[in-house]
Scaffold this active site. Structure first.
Site, PDB file in Angstrom:
ATOM      1  N   LYS A 140      56.883 -68.927 -38.704  1.00 27.15           N
ATOM      2  CA  LYS A 140      57.560 -67.664 -38.927  1.00 27.15           C
ATOM      3  C   LYS A 140      59.051 -67.833 -38.638  1.00 27.15           C
ATOM      4  CE  LYS A 140      57.488 -64.572 -35.453  1.00 27.15           C
ATOM      5  NZ  LYS A 140      58.277 -64.778 -34.219  1.00 27.15           N
ATOM      6  N   LYS A 174      45.678 -68.931 -29.248  1.00 27.50           N
ATOM      7  CA  LYS A 174      45.470 -68.665 -27.824  1.00 27.50           C
ATOM      8  C   LYS A 174      43.977 -68.530 -27.520  1.00 27.50           C
ATOM      9  CE  LYS A 174      49.942 -66.391 -27.099  1.00 27.50           C
ATOM     10  NZ  LYS A 174      50.722 -66.989 -26.044  1.00 27.50           N
ATOM     11  N   GLU A 208      57.369 -58.820 -22.357  1.00 30.63           N
ATOM     12  CA  GLU A 208      57.998 -60.032 -21.830  1.00 30.63           C
ATOM     13  C   GLU A 208      59.063 -59.638 -20.817  1.00 30.63           C
ATOM     14  OE1 GLU A 208      58.497 -63.218 -25.095  1.00 30.63           O
ATOM     15  OE2 GLU A 208      59.059 -61.336 -26.033  1.00 30.63           O
ATOM     16  N   ASP A 227      59.963 -59.411 -35.428  1.00 34.33           N
ATOM     17  CA  ASP A 227      59.713 -60.630 -34.656  1.00 34.33           C
ATOM     18  C   ASP A 227      58.313 -60.643 -34.037  1.00 34.33           C
ATOM     19  OD1 ASP A 227      60.622 -63.084 -33.355  1.00 34.33           O
ATOM     20  OD2 ASP A 227      60.679 -61.941 -31.482  1.00 34.33           O
ATOM     21  N   HIS A 232      52.309 -61.129 -34.592  1.00 31.22           N
ATOM     22  CA  HIS A 232      51.394 -61.235 -33.442  1.00 31.22           C
ATOM     23  C   HIS A 232      50.591 -59.952 -33.192  1.00 31.22           C
ATOM     24  CE1 HIS A 232      53.720 -64.756 -33.004  1.00 31.22           C
ATOM     25  NE2 HIS A 232      54.684 -64.275 -32.248  1.00 31.22           N
ATOM     26  N   LYS A 331      61.204 -56.709 -24.769  1.00 28.56           N
ATOM     27  CA  LYS A 331      61.819 -57.720 -23.900  1.00 28.56           C
ATOM     28  C   LYS A 331      62.379 -56.997 -22.680  1.00 28.56           C
ATOM     29  CE  LYS A 331      62.536 -61.206 -27.356  1.00 28.56           C
ATOM     30  NZ  LYS A 331      61.501 -62.210 -27.053  1.00 28.56           N
TER      31      LYS A 331
HETATM   32  C1  BG6 Z   1      57.704 -65.600 -30.734  1.00 30.97           C
HETATM   33  C2  BG6 Z   1      58.874 -64.658 -30.770  1.00 30.97           C
HETATM   34  O1  BG6 Z   1      57.019 -65.594 -31.951  1.00 30.97           O
HETATM   35  O2  BG6 Z   1      56.819 -65.207 -29.691  1.00 30.97           O
HETATM   36  C3  BG6 Z   1      59.587 -64.608 -29.430  1.00 30.97           C
HETATM   37  O3  BG6 Z   1      59.795 -65.083 -31.767  1.00 30.97           O
HETATM   38  C4  BG6 Z   1      58.605 -64.310 -28.316  1.00 30.97           C
HETATM   39  O4  BG6 Z   1      60.629 -63.646 -29.444  1.00 30.97           O
HETATM   40  C5  BG6 Z   1      57.378 -65.232 -28.394  1.00 30.97           C
HETATM   41  O5  BG6 Z   1      59.274 -64.490 -27.089  1.00 30.97           O
HETATM   42  C6  BG6 Z   1      56.316 -64.810 -27.410  1.00 30.97           C
HETATM   43  O6  BG6 Z   1      55.281 -65.755 -27.409  1.00 30.97           O
HETATM   44  P1  BG6 Z   1      54.367 -65.954 -26.138  1.00 30.97           P
HETATM   45  O7  BG6 Z   1      53.315 -66.923 -26.551  1.00 30.97           O
HETATM   46  O8  BG6 Z   1      55.251 -66.492 -25.045  1.00 30.97           O
HETATM   47  O9  BG6 Z   1      53.833 -64.604 -25.785  1.00 30.97           O
END
Ligand code: BG6
Length: 483
Positions: A140, A174, A208, A227, A232, A331
Site C-alpha cells: 500500500k 497478524k 497508536e 492510511d 486495515h 495517532k
Molecule cells: C501502516 C500505516 O500501514 O500501519 C502506519 O501506514 C501505521 O501509519 C501502521 O503506523 C500500523 O501498523 P501496526 O502493525 O504497527 O499496527
C-alpha cells in the site's frame, strides 16, 4: 525442485530494512525458507553487494536483538544478492536476470512508490521475467482513491494475471487476525449469536501512541482515513462481518469479504458529520513526554489532514441490519490499543432486582498483547447475600501469548507469514482487486462528504482519545467506546 528467487525492489528502504529482511531472517532461522532460494535486493543506492550486506546485517542485529544468531545469518547471507540500479532502467533488469539465473519461479516484491509499479511490471516483462511462474507483491498505498487505484491495478494487470498479483495488507498476517477466523469458523459457539439478534454493536479500534514519525510528507497526502481505514480497518471489519465461506480456498474467503464491502452503506454528504469525526493532534503529553503537534512535526506545516478518524458504519444485509460498526483510528492516542470488541445485547429481563448487569462482551485484542476475552456476569463468592446475590463481570481469558509461549517463544512479524504465503503461492491472505476497489469507493464517498461540508479536522491534544466529537458519535446511539 524448482529454484526460487525473491526480488525486492526498494531494498534499502525503511520497510525492507525494518520488516522484510528481519522476516526473512526469522523464516531462515525456523528452517522455513526453501533451500534453493535467491534473494535479490535492488535499489538506486550505489552500494556494492558487500556494502549492502553489511548494512542489512547491522539493521538485522538491531531489529532482531536477542534473536540474532550468527549461524542463521551465515545461511541467509549465502542467499543474498544486491543489484544497484534505477527501476526504470532496462539495464537494471539485465543485472537482475544474471543474479537469478537458474531460478524457475519468481516473487517480485515492490516496496517502492506505487507510481513505479507499472514501470517495473513492464520492464520485468521485457526482460522475460514476468512469466507464468512469477508473481508480484505490492505494498500500500494502492492509490488515494478509486480512480488512482484502478490505474495502478490496470498497469499491473497488463502484465500479471490477477491470480499472480498479491496485494499486501500486513494486518492480514497478524496471528490474532488469523485466530478470528478460527474462533468464528472452527467453533459452533459464536455463530448463532453472531448477528443483529444478539449483537448490539461492534467496535474496531487501532490506536497508536506514535505521531507521524518521519513520514510527514507521505502522511499529509493521505491522512488516517486513507492510511488506515481503507485497508486495515475495513479488512478487520470484513473478517468480523463476513458470512462463513464454503472453504478456506482463497477465492471462497475473498468472495465473502467483498460482499461485506459491497453491503457497506454509503455515507451521503448530508450525513457525514453525523457518522464521521476527523481529528488532528496538537501539542500534548504522550507516554509521559511533551510531544509536538502534527503541524510542528519534522517536515510539517499548516495542514487539514486528519490524524484521527472515527466512523459509525452500517452493513446493509440480513445479518447486520441496524448494527453499528464503530471504526476508530488515531495517532498520539493515550495507549497502543488494537482491538475488536463485539458487544452483545443485555438480558431481555433481569431477575436480579436493583443489580446492574453488564452485557457480555467479546474482545479480540491484537496489540499490544494478543488476547481474546469474553466477559460474563458472575456471582461474587460470598455468604452475605441478604440484599440479593452480588454480581460482577469476569473475563474468561484466552491469552494466545501464554498458551503458546513454549511453542512460539517469539512474537512473529506479520510479514513473515505473508512472505511465506507468497513464496508458496497462496493468495488467501492478500487483497483481491475487487476488494481494494470496492473499499475505495466507500472511502471516496466519505472524502467527498468532507469536502462538500468543509468538515475540517477538530484538534485534540496528544495523549487523549481524539476530539470530543468521537464520544458523541457513539453516545448518540446510547453506546460508549471501550477503553
Ligand atoms: C501502516 C500505516 O500501514 O500501519 C502506519 O501506514 C501505521 O501509519 C501502521 O503506523 C500500523 O501498523 P501496526 O502493525 O504497527 O499496527
Amino acid at each position: 525442485m524448482t529454484n526460487k528467487a525473491i526480488v525486492l525492489f526498494g531494498a534499502t528502504g525503511d520497510l525492507a530494512q525494518r520488516m522484510l529482511y528481519p522476516s526473512l531472517f526469522h523464516l531462515e532461522s525456523d528452517g522455513l525458507l526453501p533451500e534453493a532460494l535467491t534473494i535479490v535486493g535492488t535499489a538506486r543506492a550505489p552500494l556494492t553487494p558487500s556494502e549492502f550486506t553489511a548494512k542489512t546485517r547491522n539493521h538485522l542485529i538491531e531489529r532482531t536483538g536477542d534473536h540474532f544468531c550468527e549461524a542463521v545469518w551465515v545461511r541467509l547471507e549465502k542467499k543474498l544478492r544486491y543489484v544497484s540500479g534505477s527501476a526504470d532502467a532496462p539495464n537494471t533488469y539485465k543485472k537482475i536476470s544474471t543474479q537469478v539465473d537458474g531460478a524457475g519461479e519468481f516473487v517480485f516484491y515492490l516496496s517502492t512508490s506505487p507510481s513505479l509499479y507499472g514501470v517495473i511490471a513492464k520492464n520485468l516483462a521485457t526482460a522475460g521475467l514476468a512469466h507464468s511462474a512469477s508473481r508480484v507483491i505490492v505494498e500500500k498505498p494502492l492509490g488515494r482513491d478509486y480512480e488512482s487505484c484502478k490505474e495502478i491495478n490496470d498497469s499491473l494487470a497488463a502484465i500479471f494475471s490477477e491470480d499472480r498479483i498479491f496485494r499486501i495488507d500486513h494486518y492480514l498476517g497478524k496471528e490474532t487476525v488469523q485466530n478470528l477466523l478460527a474462533l468464528r469458523f472452527a467453533n459452533t459457539l459464536f455463530e448463532p449469536l453472531w448477528s443483529k439478534i444478539s449483537v448490539e454493536h461492534v467496535q474496531i479500534t487501532i490506536a497508536e501512541t506514535v505521531g507521524v514519525e518521519e513520514r510527514w510528507s507521505y502522511y499529509n497526502d493521505y491522512g488516517a482515513l486513507r492510511d488506515m481505514v481503507q485497508n486495515h480497518l475495513l479488512q478487520l471489519l470484513c473478517l468480523v462481518a463476513m458470512e462463513p465461506p464454503a472453504s478456506d480456498a482463497p477465492d471462497a474467503v475473498r468472495d465473502e469479504k467483498v460482499k461485506v464491502l459491497r453491503s457497506l452503506r454509503s455515507i451521503p454528504a448530508s450525513d457525514v458529520s453525523q457518522h464521521t469525526v476527523r481529528g488532528q493532534y496538537i501539542k500534548g503529553v504522550a507516554d509521559g513526554e511533551t510531544v509536538p503537534g502534527y503541524g510542528e512535526e519534522p517536515g510539517g506545516g499548516d495542514s487539514d489532514t486528519e490524524t484521527f478518524v472515527a466512523i459509525s458504519a452500517y452493513i446493509d444485509n440480513w445479518r447486520w441490519a441496524g448494527v453499528p460498526f464503530y471504526l476508530r483510528t488515531g495517532k498520539r492516542m493515550p495507549s497502543r490499543e488494537t482491538q475488536i470488541a463485539v458487544q452483545f445485547r443485555n438480558v431481555p429481563h433481569s431477575i436480579f432486582q436493583d443489580k446492574e448487569l453488564q452485557a457480555n462482551r467479546l474482545i479480540i485484542k491484537l496489540q499490544p498483547d494478543e488476547k481474546i476475552s469474553l466477559t460474563l456476569m458472575n456471582k461474587a463468592p460470598s455468604l452475605l447475600d441478604a440484599g440479593g446475590m452480588q454480581l460482577s463481570p469476569v473475563a474468561l481469558n484466552l491469552s494466545v501469548d501464554e498458551a503458546d509461549q513454549e511453542q512460539f517463544p517469539r512474537r512473529r512479524i506479520a510479514y513473515e507469514r505473508l512472505l511465506l504465503e507468497a513464496i508458496n503461492n497462496n493468495p488467501t491472505l492478500f487483497v483481491r482487486r475487487d476488494e481494494a476497489e470496492t473499499a475505495w469507493t466507500w472511502i471516496d464517498g466519505i472524502v467527498d462528504g468532507w469536502q462538500r461540508q468543509s468538515q475540517a479536522p477538530s484538534k485534540y491534544p496528544a495523549g487523549v482519545w481524539g476530539p470530543s466529537g468521537a464520544h458523541a458519535l457513539t453516545e448518540r446511539n446510547g453506546h460508549s467506546w471501550i477503553e
